[in-house]
Design a protein around this motif. Structure first.
Motif, short mmCIF file in Angstrom:
data_model
loop_
_atom_site.label_atom_id
_atom_site.label_comp_id
_atom_site.label_asym_id
_atom_site.label_seq_id
_atom_site.Cartn_x
_atom_site.Cartn_y
_atom_site.Cartn_z
N LYS A 258 13.56 -18.76 16.00
CA LYS A 258 12.51 -17.94 16.58
C LYS A 258 11.38 -17.74 15.57
CE LYS A 258 15.56 -15.37 19.68
NZ LYS A 258 16.07 -14.04 20.04
N LYS A 259 10.12 -17.64 16.10
CA LYS A 259 8.97 -17.41 15.23
C LYS A 259 9.04 -16.04 14.60
CE LYS A 259 5.77 -20.43 17.72
NZ LYS A 259 4.50 -20.49 18.45
N LYS A 260 8.59 -15.96 13.30
CA LYS A 260 8.58 -14.68 12.61
C LYS A 260 7.50 -13.79 13.20
CE LYS A 260 9.10 -14.66 8.14
NZ LYS A 260 8.82 -14.76 6.71
N ASP A 261 7.81 -12.53 13.32
CA ASP A 261 6.86 -11.58 13.86
C ASP A 261 5.63 -11.51 12.96
OD1 ASP A 261 6.27 -9.30 15.72
OD2 ASP A 261 6.16 -8.28 13.79
N ALA A 262 4.43 -11.43 13.57
CA ALA A 262 3.18 -11.42 12.80
C ALA A 262 3.11 -10.24 11.86
CB ALA A 262 1.98 -11.39 13.76
N GLY A 263 3.68 -9.10 12.27
CA GLY A 263 3.67 -7.91 11.42
C GLY A 263 4.44 -8.14 10.13
N GLU A 264 5.51 -8.92 10.18
CA GLU A 264 6.29 -9.20 8.97
C GLU A 264 5.47 -10.04 8.00
OE1 GLU A 264 9.96 -10.98 10.00
OE2 GLU A 264 10.62 -9.35 11.30
N GLU A 265 4.68 -11.01 8.52
CA GLU A 265 3.87 -11.85 7.63
C GLU A 265 2.82 -11.01 6.91
OE1 GLU A 265 2.28 -14.91 10.03
OE2 GLU A 265 4.16 -16.03 10.16
N VAL A 266 2.16 -10.10 7.63
CA VAL A 266 1.14 -9.25 7.02
C VAL A 266 1.76 -8.35 5.97
CG1 VAL A 266 -0.52 -7.41 7.46
CG2 VAL A 266 -0.32 -9.32 9.06
N ALA A 267 2.96 -7.81 6.25
CA ALA A 267 3.64 -6.94 5.28
C ALA A 267 3.97 -7.70 4.01
CB ALA A 267 4.91 -6.36 5.91
N ALA A 268 4.34 -8.98 4.15
CA ALA A 268 4.66 -9.78 2.97
C ALA A 268 3.42 -10.00 2.11
CB ALA A 268 5.26 -11.14 3.39
N VAL A 269 2.26 -10.25 2.75
CA VAL A 269 1.02 -10.44 2.00
C VAL A 269 0.63 -9.17 1.28
CG1 VAL A 269 -1.45 -10.94 2.22
CG2 VAL A 269 0.22 -12.26 3.54
N GLU A 270 0.76 -8.01 1.97
CA GLU A 270 0.41 -6.73 1.34
C GLU A 270 1.31 -6.44 0.15
OE1 GLU A 270 0.71 -4.03 4.55
OE2 GLU A 270 -1.37 -4.31 5.21
N SER A 271 2.58 -6.80 0.27
CA SER A 271 3.53 -6.56 -0.84
C SER A 271 3.15 -7.38 -2.05
CB SER A 271 4.95 -6.89 -0.38
OG SER A 271 5.85 -6.77 -1.45
N ALA A 272 2.71 -8.64 -1.80
CA ALA A 272 2.32 -9.50 -2.92
C ALA A 272 1.09 -8.96 -3.62
CB ALA A 272 2.07 -10.93 -2.43
N GLY A 273 0.18 -8.36 -2.87
CA GLY A 273 -1.04 -7.84 -3.48
C GLY A 273 -0.84 -6.54 -4.22
N ALA A 274 0.32 -5.90 -4.08
CA ALA A 274 0.57 -4.62 -4.72
C ALA A 274 1.22 -4.74 -6.09
CB ALA A 274 1.48 -3.76 -3.82
N GLU A 275 1.29 -5.97 -6.63
CA GLU A 275 1.92 -6.15 -7.94
C GLU A 275 1.06 -5.51 -9.02
OE1 GLU A 275 4.11 -10.42 -7.05
OE2 GLU A 275 2.51 -10.26 -8.53
N ALA A 276 1.71 -5.10 -10.08
CA ALA A 276 1.01 -4.40 -11.16
C ALA A 276 0.06 -5.35 -11.88
CB ALA A 276 2.02 -3.83 -12.15
N ALA A 277 -1.07 -4.81 -12.36
CA ALA A 277 -2.04 -5.62 -13.10
C ALA A 277 -1.46 -6.04 -14.44
CB ALA A 277 -3.33 -4.82 -13.31
N GLY A 278 -1.81 -7.29 -14.88
CA GLY A 278 -1.28 -7.79 -16.15
C GLY A 278 -2.21 -7.43 -17.30
N THR A 279 -1.89 -7.95 -18.48
CA THR A 279 -2.71 -7.72 -19.66
C THR A 279 -2.92 -9.03 -20.39
OG1 THR A 279 -0.75 -7.24 -21.03
CG2 THR A 279 -1.84 -5.37 -19.95
N GLU A 280 -3.97 -9.11 -21.18
CA GLU A 280 -4.21 -10.26 -22.02
C GLU A 280 -4.78 -9.78 -23.36
OE1 GLU A 280 -7.03 -12.77 -20.15
OE2 GLU A 280 -8.74 -11.50 -20.63
N GLU A 281 -4.58 -10.60 -24.38
CA GLU A 281 -5.04 -10.23 -25.72
C GLU A 281 -6.48 -10.68 -25.92
OE1 GLU A 281 -2.43 -11.62 -28.72
OE2 GLU A 281 -0.93 -10.05 -28.36
N ARG A 282 -7.32 -9.75 -26.40
CA ARG A 282 -8.72 -10.06 -26.69
C ARG A 282 -9.10 -9.45 -28.03
NH1 ARG A 282 -11.67 -8.45 -20.96
NH2 ARG A 282 -10.68 -10.02 -19.64
N GLU A 283 -10.09 -10.06 -28.65
CA GLU A 283 -10.61 -9.48 -29.88
C GLU A 283 -11.71 -8.49 -29.53
OE1 GLU A 283 -11.71 -12.72 -32.51
OE2 GLU A 283 -10.03 -12.16 -33.80
#
Length: 301
Positions: free
Chosen positions: A36-61
């Protein structure tokens, strides 16, 4: 023998009936939910979860004026100098990496800061020939300069937010999978007969070619020193760094040319090492200074 055939026939009938029941359940829509096809609401929730990851860091002078800062006239006496891009100033305790600015034309370069050994009349900031040429300074003419120490820090980097797919709220309802009418007994019998036949023996796969022998890279020498390397100089032109490295190889010293950047400006550092002990490092420093690089100093890497 007759009893064995009877038992075999009974098992075959039981398998056929079980397969028929499973196929009948598929016709009624009770099986194979994974198709069966995945519900559209589940796909949107997965995208939102991926966008909620914590911001990273990088070394700069970044600039560290609390370590060193000087805003005053600087001078190049017109003589050629070794060691790449550097500036000297009285009272400096330890060599530092600095950003040097010509405030008259806003040109900048990354270089090294050393202690000025002789307090001659005139501006306190003394610049090397490489630094002066990069900053378009005129020999013998005092120029307003800014010299600020640099430090490496971990700076947070915001990750771009992942937006919802366009029109995700008005997605049509997923289509249901139509069950096709099947003949349960015939299908089950055909599947059972197919599994009873011995599978054809697949041809043996050709042996994979042996990977080419790759010479192992020499292991990096370990050192217990906090500053096992010697920095020869910092150069704003790669060709000057390469020429310095070539001259060092001529007396049996193996240098490394390391590229860096700060605030969009590229520079190249020539370093040798690491040394395994203090005595080895002292001997190496003497060789370097005998070649004319009197401003060489110990660094971490």
């Amino acid at each position: 023998m007759g009893h064995q055939q009877t038992m075999t026939r009974a098992w075959r009938i039981a398998i056929l009936l079980g397969a028929a029941a499973a196929l009948a359940a598929c016709e009624e829509g009770q099986g194979f939910d994974f198709l069966k096809k995945k519900d559209a609401g589940e796909e949107v929730a997965a995208v939102e979860s991926a966008g909620a990851e914590a911001a990273g860091t990088e070394e700069r002078e970044v600039e560290a004026p609390d370590v060193f800062q000087a805003n005053e006239d600087g001078l190049w006496d017109g003589r050629p100098s070794l060691g790449g891009v550097w500036v000297a100033y009285p009272g400096v305790k330890d060599p530092e990496r600095v950003v040097i600015r010509n405030l008259s034309n806003n040109k900048t370069v990354i270089g090294a800061l050393f202690r000025r050994e002789r307090d001659n009349p005139g501006p306190k900031l003394q610049l090397s020939s490489d630094a002066a040429q990069t900053l378009d300074m005129i020999a013998g003419q005092p120029t307003k300069m800014s010299v600020v120490a640099l430090r490496t820090e971990a700076v947070p980097v915001a990750q771009p937010a992942i937006s919802k797919p366009a029109g995700s709220e008005s997605l049509p309802a997923p289509d249901s999978i139509e069950a096709q009418p099947l003949d349960p007994i015939d299908k089950a019998k055909a599947a059972l007969d197919k599994t009873a036949k011995p599978a054809a023996t697949a041809p043996a796969a050709a042996p994979a070619p042996k990977p080419a022998q790759v010479a192992a890279a020499p292991a990096r020498k370990s050192s217990s020193l906090s500053k096992p390397f010697i920095q020869i100089g910092i150069f704003s032109v790669k060709a000057n760094a390469d020429n310095t490295a070539t001259s060092l190889r001529g007396i049996g010293i193996l240098p490394s040319v390391k590229q860096g950047s700060s605030q969009g400006k590229k520079f190249w550092r020539v370093v040798v090492g690491p040394s395994g002990s203090s005595s080895e490092r002292a001997t190496l420093l003497k060789k370097v200074k005998d070649l004319g690089f009197n401003d060489a100093y110990f660094v971490t890497n």
